[in-house]
Design an enzyme around this catalytic site. Sequence first.
Site, short mmCIF file in Angstrom:
data_model
loop_
_atom_site.label_atom_id
_atom_site.label_comp_id
_atom_site.label_asym_id
_atom_site.label_seq_id
_atom_site.Cartn_x
_atom_site.Cartn_y
_atom_site.Cartn_z
CB ALA A 68 -42.11 2.55 -39.27
CB ALA A 85 -43.88 0.32 -52.24
CD GLU A 121 -37.03 2.37 -60.38
OE1 GLU A 121 -36.91 1.97 -59.20
OE2 GLU A 121 -38.01 3.04 -60.76
#
Lengths: 400, 400
Positions: free
Chosen positions: A10, A313, A170
Site C-alpha cells: 500500500a 513516487a 533533503e
Amino acid sequence: MTPKILILGAGYGGLTTALRLQKELHYNEADITLVNKHDYHYITTHLHQPAAGTVDPRRIKIDLDELIDKDRINFIKAEVVAIDIQNERKVTLDNGQGLTYDILVIALGSEVETFGIEGLKEHAFTIRSINSVQLIREHIEYMFAKYKNEPGHPEYLTFIVGGAGFTGIEFVGELADRIPELCEQFEVNPKKVRIINIEAAPSALPGFDPQLVDYAIEVLKNKGVEFKINTPIKACTEEGVTLADGEEIKAGTVVWTGGVRGNKLIEMLGIETMRARIKVDEFLRAPGYQDVFIIGDNSIVFNEEGRPYPPTAQIAVQQGEHLAKQITSYVRNGKMDLKPFKFNLRGTVASLGKGEAIGKVGNRKMTGYTALIMKQLIDNRYLYSIGGLPLVIKKGKLLG
Amino acid sequence: MTPKILILGAGYGGLTTALRLQKELHYNEADITLVNKHDYHYITTHLHQPAAGTVDPRRIKIDLDELIDKDRINFIKAEVVAIDIQNERKVTLDNGQGLTYDILVIALGSEVETFGIEGLKEHAFTIRSINSVQLIREHIEYMFAKYKNEPGHPEYLTFIVGGAGFTGIEFVGELADRIPELCEQFEVNPKKVRIINIEAAPSALPGFDPQLVDYAIEVLKNKGVEFKINTPIKACTEEGVTLADGEEIKAGTVVWTGGVRGNKLIEMLGIETMRARIKVDEFLRAPGYQDVFIIGDNSIVFNEEGRPYPPTAQIAVQQGEHLAKQITSYVRNGKMDLKPFKFNLRGTVASLGKGEAIGKVGNRKMTGYTALIMKQLIDNRYLYSIGGLPLVIKKGKLLG
C-alpha cells in the site's frame, strides 16, 4: 464468478491502484484484496522531515481505514513472505494465510541498497519507514544528551549522511534546520556540530540539472553542511566511517541514503531482475505473464533514450492510475484491453529545508520559494488523489 | 584588611550562605568568592521530573548571575580539584588557579554511592545533575524508538529503578505519569511497558512513616509500578540486572537512585569521614579547625537520639542561613560569636507524580492534594529565600 484482484503493498503504486479500483468498480464487480505490512500508508517523500525531527512522524502517516471502503476492498495487515506466480499462483503471508488471484499487482516497494559496504547494515541508520526515522530522530537527540555528559567526545555531535541523492540532500537540509533548535535545548555551541554529506558519485543529485545542483550545494553549505563528493565510503563502524581514500571520520550517527533496490521477493519470482527490480513490458506486466503486474519501485520502465526512469513516487502513482484503468476494463469486458504505459514527468522538486528548494518542470528551472510552492502543489495533488479535499486539509499544510 | 571568605559549591548550602552574606554585608566588608562547576544552580529535589521527561530541565535551572551581585560576590566557574586546609590553606581549581581564604565553606554536595555493586557505575544512569537527567530522558525515548524497530526486544520497554528512597520513589511516580504519553507518541501498547522499583532494604522510603509508605506504594502500584522490596541488586550489565536471589531481569534502562555519599575531596582533607562526609562540631566546623566550615551533603549532623539527619536540601539551607549569621558577626566583630546549629525539621514531603504525594509535618501526616500543596509551599519558600518573589513567580508554578 467475480475476478480476484490481489494487490501487494500500500505504497504509492499499490494504494493508488486500490483506491482507483474502489472508485471505479461496484462492490459486486470484483473481489479486491490489499495486503500491507502496516495498517497505514505514509508519505515516503517526506520521511526526511521526521528523521530530522522537524515534523512529527504521525503527521506523514495516513491510516488506511481512512481511505479504504471495507465493503469494496478486503484489507489484510500482514507481511508477504512468498509469491509463487509460476506454479500454484499463490501468495503466502507471514500469518500463514495463502491467497490466490486472477490478477496480481506487485507493489512491495524498495529496500535499502548498501552495495556490500562493510558494516553499513549493522551501524548505519536508514530513512525507510516511520519507525526507522523515529529512531533516527531519537538517536540524534540522544547524542546531544550524551555529549553534555561526555564533552570529551565531539564525535557525538558529528552527523554523517551517506549519499547525496534526493533523500540525502533533503535530509541534510532538514537536519541543518533542526540543529540550532537542538543546540538551544541542550545548550551546545552550534560550532561543535558537524553535518557531513558524503557521495561516491562525481556530483550530488546525480542526473539533476547541474546549475540547480550548484544552487542546492550553495544553500546547504551556507546552512553549515560539509560535502565530500566523489568520495566513496569504504566501511562503517560503531565509531564512524572509513572513506575509500583512507580517511577516518568519527561520528556518533551515520545515516545511509545512498541507494535503494527492489524487493528480495522480486528476486524469487524466477524472472530476470536488475537490483531486485523487473523490467516490465509496456503494459506493466511481468515478462511472460498475462495477469501479473509489477509497479512502483519493483518495476523498471525505460525512457525514449533507453535509460531507466529513477524509482519515484510520481511514476508509481501514474502506474497505479494506468493499471487501475486496465483492470477495470478487464473486469468489465472479460478481457484486458491493453494500453501502453507512458510516464509523464510532471516535474522534480527537492526541498532544501526551511524556505528553500530546487525544481525542474519541463525545461523550467525554479529555486527558492517558487520551487517550494511547486513541491507543495505536487504533494497536495497526491493527497487529493488518495484522500480528496479532507486529506489535503488535514495533512497538506503540514508538508513541504 | 578585609577577610577572604571562600565558598565551594553553589548547591543548597553554599548558595544560601553566599546569598545571605550578599544581603548582610556591604561590598567593602568582606571579599567573598563563590566557586561552582556550573554557572547555574538547580533544584536538585526536582531532578526526577526532567529525568522522566515531564518537565523541561531548563525549568529547574537558575542562572547564578540572576542571583549573584557581582559587586559583592566574586563568582568563579570552575571545578575544585584539591583542598589543603592542613598546610597551605589553599584551594586549587581545574583552571590551575589557587585560592587562599580566611574562612572556608565547603559545600560541594554529594556523589552517587554504588556500594561496589558490580557494573552499576558503567551501566546504570544516575539522577545527579541537569545533564545526567537529560540523558535519562533521551534514553527512555530512544528505547521506545528502538522497540518500534525491534519488537522482538520487550526489554527495551522495561525500566528498572534501583533504590526506593525519596529519589527512586519520586522518579517512578513521575515516570509512570510519562509512560502513557510516550505510548501514544510511539504507538506502543502500555501493557508492554514495565517499571520495576528494586530496594535492598526491608521497606521502601526507609525511616519514613510506615502508614504513609503503604499509601505511597498503593498509589504507585495503581500507576503500574512493580516493586521488589528487600531485594538487593547483585550486578548490573548492559542487558539489565541480576538480583541477589539470582533472578535476572532484562532491561534497556537501569536508573540507580540507591545511595549518595559525600565528596571524594572530603576524603582527602585528612579528617575522619563516614562515606565521604564529616561529622562537624555544633558550630558546623571541621573538627580541629576554627575557620573551615562544612555544610550540606558533605557534613553529618546528629539528632538528639544520636542518629544522623539524612542529607536533605532542608538541612543544607538551614546550615547556610546559620553559617551566614556567624560569618557576618565574625566580619563585624573580628571574632566569631558562635551559636550551635539546631536543625528544625519543617516537614518532609515526597511527590508521587501527578496529583499525589505523601508528607509529614510534625506529627501530622498528609496525603494527596494536601501533601502536594505542602510540597509547593516548601519549594516556593526556598525559591523566595534565594530569588525573592520574581523567582517564585518565574519558577514556582512549574514545580510540584
